[in-house]
Scaffold this motif. Sequence first.
Motif, mmCIF file in Angstrom:
data_model
loop_
_atom_site.group_PDB
_atom_site.id
_atom_site.type_symbol
_atom_site.label_atom_id
_atom_site.label_comp_id
_atom_site.label_asym_id
_atom_site.label_seq_id
_atom_site.Cartn_x
_atom_site.Cartn_y
_atom_site.Cartn_z
ATOM 1 N N SER A 20 0.836 -1.194 0.000
ATOM 2 C CA SER A 20 0.000 0.000 0.000
ATOM 3 C C SER A 20 0.873 1.248 0.000
ATOM 4 O O SER A 20 0.675 2.187 -0.776
ATOM 5 C CB SER A 20 -0.898 0.006 1.239
ATOM 6 N N ALA A 21 1.866 1.243 0.900
ATOM 7 C CA ALA A 21 2.708 2.432 1.048
ATOM 8 C C ALA A 21 3.560 2.668 -0.201
ATOM 9 O O ALA A 21 3.665 3.793 -0.696
ATOM 10 C CB ALA A 21 3.596 2.262 2.278
ATOM 11 N N GLY A 23 4.253 2.972 -3.820
ATOM 12 C CA GLY A 23 3.413 3.128 -5.011
ATOM 13 C C GLY A 23 3.945 4.225 -5.915
ATOM 14 O O GLY A 23 5.138 4.550 -5.886
ATOM 15 N N LEU A 24 3.055 4.801 -6.700
ATOM 16 C CA LEU A 24 3.444 5.905 -7.571
ATOM 17 C C LEU A 24 4.096 7.010 -6.756
ATOM 18 O O LEU A 24 4.965 7.726 -7.233
ATOM 19 C CB LEU A 24 2.212 6.455 -8.285
ATOM 20 N N GLY A 25 3.658 7.126 -5.497
ATOM 21 C CA GLY A 25 4.217 8.141 -4.600
ATOM 22 C C GLY A 25 5.719 7.986 -4.456
ATOM 23 O O GLY A 25 6.450 8.977 -4.404
ATOM 24 N N ASN A 26 6.204 6.752 -4.386
ATOM 25 C CA ASN A 26 7.638 6.529 -4.196
ATOM 26 C C ASN A 26 8.425 6.648 -5.491
ATOM 27 O O ASN A 26 9.506 7.219 -5.535
ATOM 28 C CB ASN A 26 7.903 5.117 -3.663
ATOM 29 N N TYR A 102 -5.474 8.396 -9.377
ATOM 30 C CA TYR A 102 -4.394 7.402 -9.309
ATOM 31 C C TYR A 102 -4.451 6.458 -10.505
ATOM 32 O O TYR A 102 -3.427 6.109 -11.096
ATOM 33 C CB TYR A 102 -4.545 6.611 -8.007
ATOM 34 N N PHE A 223 1.031 10.959 1.769
ATOM 35 C CA PHE A 223 0.638 10.194 0.585
ATOM 36 C C PHE A 223 1.411 8.881 0.550
ATOM 37 O O PHE A 223 0.858 7.813 0.322
ATOM 38 C CB PHE A 223 0.917 11.036 -0.656
ATOM 39 N N SER A 224 2.710 8.973 0.815
ATOM 40 C CA SER A 224 3.556 7.806 0.671
ATOM 41 C C SER A 224 3.258 6.744 1.723
ATOM 42 O O SER A 224 3.252 5.560 1.424
ATOM 43 C CB SER A 224 5.026 8.216 0.728
ATOM 44 N N SER A 226 0.463 6.223 3.075
ATOM 45 C CA SER A 226 -0.964 5.865 2.994
ATOM 46 C C SER A 226 -1.711 6.193 4.280
ATOM 47 O O SER A 226 -2.547 5.414 4.725
ATOM 48 C CB SER A 226 -1.170 4.367 2.729
ATOM 49 N N MET A 229 -6.568 8.333 5.425
ATOM 50 C CA MET A 229 -7.874 8.001 4.839
ATOM 51 C C MET A 229 -8.399 6.630 5.287
ATOM 52 O O MET A 229 -9.383 6.141 4.747
ATOM 53 C CB MET A 229 -7.832 8.062 3.316
ATOM 54 N N THR A 231 -6.790 3.655 5.212
ATOM 55 C CA THR A 231 -6.246 2.460 4.573
ATOM 56 C C THR A 231 -5.531 1.584 5.596
ATOM 57 O O THR A 231 -5.795 0.383 5.706
ATOM 58 C CB THR A 231 -5.271 2.856 3.445
ATOM 59 N N SER A 320 -5.230 -1.038 -2.117
ATOM 60 C CA SER A 320 -5.398 -0.592 -0.732
ATOM 61 C C SER A 320 -6.222 0.686 -0.632
ATOM 62 O O SER A 320 -6.698 1.042 0.432
ATOM 63 C CB SER A 320 -4.029 -0.369 -0.075
ATOM 64 N N ILE A 321 -6.361 1.399 -1.744
ATOM 65 C CA ILE A 321 -7.226 2.587 -1.720
ATOM 66 C C ILE A 321 -8.682 2.138 -1.880
ATOM 67 O O ILE A 321 -9.597 2.720 -1.307
ATOM 68 C CB ILE A 321 -6.837 3.594 -2.833
HETATM 69 N N1 PFF Z 1 0.998 5.276 -0.714
HETATM 70 C C1 PFF Z 1 0.630 5.256 -2.092
HETATM 71 C C2 PFF Z 1 1.797 5.768 -2.931
HETATM 72 O O1 PFF Z 1 2.822 6.164 -2.378
HETATM 73 O O2 PFF Z 1 1.670 5.777 -4.141
HETATM 74 C C3 PFF Z 1 -0.629 6.037 -2.385
HETATM 75 C C4 PFF Z 1 -1.731 5.857 -1.391
HETATM 76 C C5 PFF Z 1 -2.215 4.588 -1.087
HETATM 77 C C6 PFF Z 1 -2.249 6.952 -0.743
HETATM 78 C C7 PFF Z 1 -3.214 4.429 -0.139
HETATM 79 C C8 PFF Z 1 -3.258 6.815 0.191
HETATM 80 C C9 PFF Z 1 -3.722 5.544 0.477
HETATM 81 F F1 PFF Z 1 -4.653 5.413 1.371
#
Ligand code: PFF
Length: 444
Positions: A20-21, A23-26, A102, A223-224, A226, A229, A231, A320-321
């Motif tokens: 989950s953590a 993702g595109l964020g990283n 996303y 964001f990274s 998660s 929200m 999750t 995970s979202i």
């Molecule tokens: N953590 C994910 C990322 O870094 O791309 C994005 C994300 C997943 C944000 C789940 C929020 C969430 F609840």
Amino acid sequence: MNSREHWGSRFGFIMAAAGSAVGLGNIWRFPYTTGQNGGGAFLLIYLGIILAFGISLVVAEMLVGRSAQRNPVGAFKLLGGRAWPLVGYLGVLTGFVILSFYIVVAGWTLAYIVHMAQGALDTTDSAALTDLFGDFVADPVQPIVYAGGFMLITGIVVVGGINAGIERANKVLMPALFALLLILVVRSVTLPGATDGLIFYLKPNWSAVTADTFFAAISQAFFSLSIGMGTMLTYGSYLSARENLPSAALTIGLIDSAVAILSGLMVIPAVFAAGLSPSAGPGLTFITLPAVFAAMPFGNFFGVLFFSLLAIAALTSAVSILEPLVAYFVDEHGLSRRVVVVAASAVCFLLGIPASLSFGVMSDVTVFGKNWFDLVDFLSNSVLLPTGGLFTALFVGWFWAKPALRALSNGGELSQAWAGAWLFILRFVAPIAIAWILISALKG
Ligand code: PFF
């Protein structure tokens, strides 16, 4: 509640939460944000934030979920009552918003696997690559089809449920992701000319640090990891009371930071080696990197690996979202998982259409000076997630502190001193930092 599914193993849970953590964020967002914010200095500030309160918030969310054994709305209803379920509803709403944009970026990664494999991006001319990317994202049909395809794959995983769907997918995909990442990092740092990139990336340039750097680092951290929200709350709700949360959260935080750092190592030295600029922004991945691949031997091959890596990372996060939304409708309204997944995926896909069109026909349609994509991206990272995180910290730190400490020390998980530090972070450090970022965000 007895029929609630639980993770099959600690490894499965850690892979799912780390999935989950990571993702595109990283891989997409972190390297270009670092490139725009002074390299190593940003990296250090970011890591400080993860340690100062990011990991504590992960523990808080997971603890609420594990104690309540419910979705975000149900959990706040059970443990807090009164207006607290609003925090859960906010999370569900945030999930729809985040997933809608996303899947658009995730769809680009699918398309780029195809384009790379076809050799369509085989040029070092960045102007040509800029056009290729611009034309693709501006197309009114293709990127929407890819976003729909990505939404479909995400839905298929989530329909499978916790063990047969989410856990099984993550146990395969996350190790694959680590393997691909290591191959690409080695390729990048051994390119001739990569050293300048390493220096830029790792040597802190403090003169580039302003209040905005902290702002960017905090948004990136939410964001990274998660958080904000529900999750991590929802994933925690599939745990039994015996799981050691602080150690799990620390492991997840370490994996997430390690992948972010390695992604920077994969992207930035390669960009320098190709004589390009690291501050190219969101296009860094889709415009600058193809030029890098075109210039190296077997570039198409490494390009396909890279965009596959990105797609895998995006999938385990998108799953995970979606899960908290699904858990909410299943737990609270007694609907079947299959029906909810189909309906929620359809809504996210429809909301994704204007996000995708923001790069084409709708690019002139702006609210508060931002097009739809930029607006939902800004709203979720800089407003909705921090707001959710703020209220979660306040809930656990002030309102539910006694039961929280009891629940956390169930298995003797934390010494008195660490538990005190954790509570102090939730009561003061996190709320003050988040309130500051929210105020700056709203001031524009
Ligand atoms: N953590 C994910 C990322 O870094 O791309 C994005 C994300 C997943 C944000 C789940 C929020 C969430 F609840």
